[in-house]
Design a protein around this motif. Structure first.
Motif, PDB file in Angstrom:
ATOM      1  N   SER A  83       0.958  -1.203   0.014  1.00 59.54           N
ATOM      2  CA  SER A  83       0.016  -0.101  -0.080  1.00 59.54           C
ATOM      3  C   SER A  83       1.007   1.217   0.170  1.00 59.54           C
ATOM      4  N   ASN A  84       2.189   1.263   0.012  1.00 61.55           N
ATOM      5  CA  ASN A  84       2.788   2.397  -0.228  1.00 61.55           C
ATOM      6  C   ASN A  84       3.048   2.991  -1.331  1.00 61.55           C
ATOM      7  N   SER A  85       3.179   4.346  -1.449  1.00 61.34           N
ATOM      8  CA  SER A  85       2.937   5.036  -2.766  1.00 61.34           C
ATOM      9  C   SER A  85       4.140   4.919  -3.581  1.00 61.34           C
ATOM     10  N   SER A  86       4.102   4.438  -4.957  1.00 59.88           N
ATOM     11  CA  SER A  86       4.750   4.395  -5.760  1.00 59.88           C
ATOM     12  C   SER A  86       4.463   4.852  -7.198  1.00 59.88           C
ATOM     13  N   SER A  87       5.554   4.843  -8.015  1.00 61.33           N
ATOM     14  CA  SER A  87       5.510   5.710  -9.393  1.00 61.33           C
ATOM     15  C   SER A  87       5.807   4.941 -10.566  1.00 61.33           C
ATOM     16  N   LEU A  88       5.138   5.124 -11.486  1.00 59.10           N
ATOM     17  CA  LEU A  88       5.623   4.399 -12.731  1.00 59.10           C
ATOM     18  C   LEU A  88       5.995   5.790 -13.878  1.00 59.10           C
ATOM     19  N   ILE A  89       7.343   5.683 -14.028  1.00 59.04           N
ATOM     20  CA  ILE A  89       7.518   6.913 -14.758  1.00 59.04           C
ATOM     21  C   ILE A  89       8.196   6.612 -16.345  1.00 59.04           C
ATOM     22  N   PHE A  90       7.483   7.157 -17.214  1.00 63.66           N
ATOM     23  CA  PHE A  90       7.936   7.262 -18.487  1.00 63.66           C
ATOM     24  C   PHE A  90       8.753   8.447 -19.191  1.00 63.66           C
ATOM     25  N   ALA A  91       9.911   8.257 -19.634  1.00 61.74           N
ATOM     26  CA  ALA A  91      10.704   9.331 -19.947  1.00 61.74           C
ATOM     27  C   ALA A  91      11.079   9.166 -21.335  1.00 61.74           C
ATOM     28  N   TYR A  92      10.824  10.181 -22.133  1.00 58.18           N
ATOM     29  CA  TYR A  92      10.913  10.047 -23.711  1.00 58.18           C
ATOM     30  C   TYR A  92      10.881  11.449 -24.142  1.00 58.18           C
ATOM     31  N   PRO A  93      11.751  11.663 -25.285  1.00 57.60           N
ATOM     32  CA  PRO A  93      11.675  13.058 -26.080  1.00 57.60           C
ATOM     33  C   PRO A  93      10.417  13.442 -26.536  1.00 57.60           C
TER      34      PRO A  93
ATOM     35  N   VAL B  52       3.416   8.832 -14.413  1.00 57.14           N
ATOM     36  CA  VAL B  52       3.836  10.256 -14.556  1.00 57.14           C
ATOM     37  C   VAL B  52       4.785  10.125 -16.076  1.00 57.14           C
ATOM     38  N   GLU B  53       4.495  11.140 -16.805  1.00 58.69           N
ATOM     39  CA  GLU B  53       5.075  11.276 -18.086  1.00 58.69           C
ATOM     40  C   GLU B  53       6.503  12.308 -18.062  1.00 58.69           C
ATOM     41  N   LEU B  54       7.478  11.993 -18.167  1.00 57.00           N
ATOM     42  CA  LEU B  54       8.615  13.173 -18.377  1.00 57.00           C
ATOM     43  C   LEU B  54       8.793  13.238 -19.842  1.00 57.00           C
ATOM     44  N   ARG B  55       8.299  14.418 -20.124  1.00 54.76           N
ATOM     45  CA  ARG B  55       8.508  14.981 -21.346  1.00 54.76           C
ATOM     46  C   ARG B  55       9.818  15.734 -21.482  1.00 54.76           C
ATOM     47  N   LEU B  56      10.805  14.994 -22.482  1.00 57.87           N
ATOM     48  CA  LEU B  56      12.314  15.650 -22.266  1.00 57.87           C
ATOM     49  C   LEU B  56      12.282  16.467 -23.497  1.00 57.87           C
ATOM     50  N   GLY B  57      13.042  17.679 -23.237  1.00 58.55           N
ATOM     51  CA  GLY B  57      13.687  18.694 -24.333  1.00 58.55           C
ATOM     52  C   GLY B  57      15.045  18.294 -24.555  1.00 58.55           C
ATOM     53  N   ASN B  58      15.859  19.402 -24.602  1.00 62.62           N
ATOM     54  CA  ASN B  58      17.381  19.443 -24.833  1.00 62.62           C
ATOM     55  C   ASN B  58      17.778  19.347 -23.203  1.00 62.62           C
ATOM     56  N   ILE B  59      18.549  18.351 -23.068  1.00 64.20           N
ATOM     57  CA  ILE B  59      19.219  18.160 -21.940  1.00 64.20           C
ATOM     58  C   ILE B  59      20.733  17.751 -21.860  1.00 64.20           C
ATOM     59  N   ASP B  60      21.666  18.561 -21.283  1.00 59.06           N
ATOM     60  CA  ASP B  60      22.979  18.268 -21.372  1.00 59.06           C
ATOM     61  C   ASP B  60      23.385  17.572 -19.815  1.00 59.06           C
ATOM     62  N   LEU B  61      23.843  16.166 -20.471  1.00 58.14           N
ATOM     63  CA  LEU B  61      24.003  15.285 -19.243  1.00 58.14           C
ATOM     64  C   LEU B  61      25.686  15.381 -18.663  1.00 58.14           C
ATOM     65  N   GLY B  62      26.319  16.319 -19.579  1.00 60.07           N
ATOM     66  CA  GLY B  62      27.759  16.748 -19.132  1.00 60.07           C
ATOM     67  C   GLY B  62      28.972  15.793 -20.007  1.00 60.07           C
ATOM     68  N   PRO B  63      30.063  16.076 -20.044  1.00 56.31           N
ATOM     69  CA  PRO B  63      31.006  15.476 -20.987  1.00 56.31           C
ATOM     70  C   PRO B  63      31.264  13.931 -20.573  1.00 56.31           C
TER      71      PRO B  63
ATOM     72  N   TYR C  89       7.286  18.586 -17.916  1.00 60.38           N
ATOM     73  CA  TYR C  89       8.310  18.861 -18.872  1.00 60.38           C
ATOM     74  C   TYR C  89       9.551  19.204 -18.230  1.00 60.38           C
ATOM     75  N   VAL C  90      10.570  18.501 -19.168  1.00 57.77           N
ATOM     76  CA  VAL C  90      11.949  18.714 -18.454  1.00 57.77           C
ATOM     77  C   VAL C  90      13.002  18.939 -19.559  1.00 57.77           C
ATOM     78  N   GLY C  91      13.512  19.878 -19.233  1.00 56.30           N
ATOM     79  CA  GLY C  91      14.743  20.253 -20.524  1.00 56.30           C
ATOM     80  C   GLY C  91      14.355  21.438 -21.152  1.00 56.30           C
ATOM     81  N   ARG C  92      15.245  22.109 -21.888  1.00 56.50           N
ATOM     82  CA  ARG C  92      15.050  23.296 -22.621  1.00 56.50           C
ATOM     83  C   ARG C  92      14.200  22.931 -23.838  1.00 56.50           C
ATOM     84  N   GLY C  93      13.109  23.787 -24.063  1.00 56.41           N
ATOM     85  CA  GLY C  93      12.193  23.416 -25.306  1.00 56.41           C
ATOM     86  C   GLY C  93      10.997  22.664 -25.026  1.00 56.41           C
ATOM     87  N   ALA C  94      11.041  21.899 -24.012  1.00 56.00           N
ATOM     88  CA  ALA C  94      10.096  20.795 -23.868  1.00 56.00           C
ATOM     89  C   ALA C  94       8.578  21.588 -23.867  1.00 56.00           C
TER      90      ALA C  94
END
Length: 459
Positions: free
Chosen positions: A266-276, A319-330, A411-416
């Motif tokens: 019964s604990n709270s949980s999440s199903l997350i979809f991350a896509y551009p 939860v839907e994570l609609r991704l824009g431009n993300i710089d993850l680092g070098p 919405y996550v990332g620049r332009g999303a």
């Protein structure tokens, strides 16, 4: 003489004193009124230019000092005359600032995993994505730093070795073969029995320490963000089949496999979809596989969300994570294997003549970082990590004690978000005009000229 006579004489004796006091007050009031009228007349006549200077009255020094001219003088004079109101305003503003600052501090999110009473880690997160993808590794590493037990799904020995090469005790490989199914559809997938043991049976971190029970806080599905691009006529059937199997069918089956574990407790949980989401929001040309997959995942997530709302517990949020431009680092940037646009050389001469110029122009105007991470400035990886942690946060409750569902789309990332609004509200023709798409002169169906073919070979 009686007491009544004495009271009468005392009253007569007090009358002259009262008359004198009242007469003085009336005289003072009349003097003040005359002084105010005289000062007003003197001030008015002193500003009249038609009077000779010898006749025009002069302002007294006291009157000149008492008339503030600057803004600061007027404010100071107003504050001096309204001290009670000034004190009330200062008290109101000060109290409001203190309450606002205190509320911000109290409600600020720590964005860390909760620990068990014995200090051990108890929250489990599964990252369902290929370990070869930079986004999968970045999300897993950040969650481990914040106190989660992270499982990354693998399907080969090479992927398992890649997870183990991180050398972190709480980032573990989870073998998940979606082609293997249980004889009974209602039974748990064979690969998930270890997770079920962790969340149903007490765990003893060290001898002598009190046990604790882990919980599955969420499953993050991260399909590969790399898609085949080009006109639909040039994309082979094998590429379409690979896209559908690995980026659409695999996330759907993964969600189906983990649903029994997510709804087990019964604990709270999440199903997350991350896509551009940029190309799918704009319905961009020459991005058929990406648009098809993103729209399908979004539709599946919406349907599943409504389905889980109907459950009695309702403890799983989609939860839907609609991704824009993300710089993850070098450290997470992939080396560029080929130059953008060279795939045109593999097309037939007719396809190059029909789609070549428009496709190359779309690559130059494309709002995504397809030409390499150095050309498009994306949001820092912190934005992605914070969004993932917010989606994993336990659901809050309202004043009536009812569970408040989490935000369905983030919405996550620049332009999303901006491209999402443009795609929803701006007409498609105007969007094409903004993006620089132009209708070109298509060549005939016959064989192209030798000069055009030679120019394409130079690409």
């Amino acid at each position: 003489m009686t007491s009544d006579d004495q009271f009468f004489f005392d009253y007569l004796a007090s009358i002259p004193h009262d008359v004198r006091r009242y007469s003085l007050q009336v005289a003072d009031s009349i003097d003040r009124q005359f002084d105010w009228a005289a000062a007003t007349i003197r001030d008015t006549l002193s500003h009249q230019t038609w009077l000779p200077p010898s006749v025009r009255p002069r302002l007294r020094a006291q009157d000149m000092r008492s008339s503030p001219h600057g803004l600061a003088d007027r404010v100071q004079d107003w504050l001096a005359r309204h001290r009670a109101l000034t004190a009330a305003i200062v008290a109101f503003v000060g109290t409001g600032c203190v309450l606002l600052y205190g509320n911000k501090k109290l409600n600020s999110k720590r964005r860390k995993a909760r620990k068990a009473g014995n200090g051990a880690r108890k929250e489990i997160v599964v990252v369902a994505g290929s370990p070869h993808e930079p986004m999968t590794r970045a999300i897993a590493a950040d969650l481990e730093r914040r106190g989660y037990i992270v499982y990354v799904t693998v399907s080969s020995a090479d992927e398992e070795h890649l997870v183990q090469s991180e050398h972190r005790a709480d980032i573990k490989a989870l073998w998940l073969d979606l082609t293997t199914t249980s004889p009974n559809q209602s039974e748990l997938h064979p690969s998930l029995h270890e997770l079920r043991t962790l969340i149903t049976q007490p765990q003893y971190p060290l001898p002598g320490m009190p046990p604790h029970t882990c919980q599955l806080s969420g499953v993050i599905i991260v399909p590969s963000p790399n898609y085949a691009s080009g006109p639909v006529a040039t994309i082979p059937a094998s590429s379409w089949a690979d896209t559908i199997n690995t980026r659409l069918l695999s996330p759907i089956l993964t969600a189906q496999v983990f649903l029994p574990l997510l709804t087990l407790r019964s604990n709270s949980s999440s199903l997350i979809f991350a896509y551009p989401s940029i190309s799918s929001s704009l319905s961009a040309p020459f991005a058929g596989p990406e648009v098809t997959t993103a729209r399908a995942i979004s539709g599946f997530a919406t349907s599943l969300r409504q389905e889980l709302y109907l459950l009695e517990n309702g403890n799983v949020d989609v939860v839907e994570l609609r991704l824009g431009n993300i710089d993850l680092g070098p450290s997470y940037r992939n080396a560029q294997n080929q130059i953008a646009g060279t795939e045109v050389l593999a097309w037939s001469a007719q396809q190059r003549a029909l789609y070549g110029s428009q496709y190359l122009n779309s690559i130059e105007q494309r709002p995504v970082a397809s030409a390499g991470p150095a050309t498009i400035r994306g949001s820092p990886a912190r934005a992605l990590h914070h969004a993932v942690l917010d989606a994993l946060e336990p659901a809050s409750r309202n004043i009536f004690g009812r569970r408040v569902h989490k935000k369905a789309v983030m919405y996550v990332g620049r332009g999303a978000r901006s491209y999402g609004v443009i795609g929803d509200w701006v007409p498609s023709g105007l969007v094409g005009l903004m993006m620089g798409y132009r209708r070109g002169q298509a060549a005939g169906l016959g064989s192209p000229s030798s000069g055009s073919e030679t120019s394409w070979e130079r690409v």
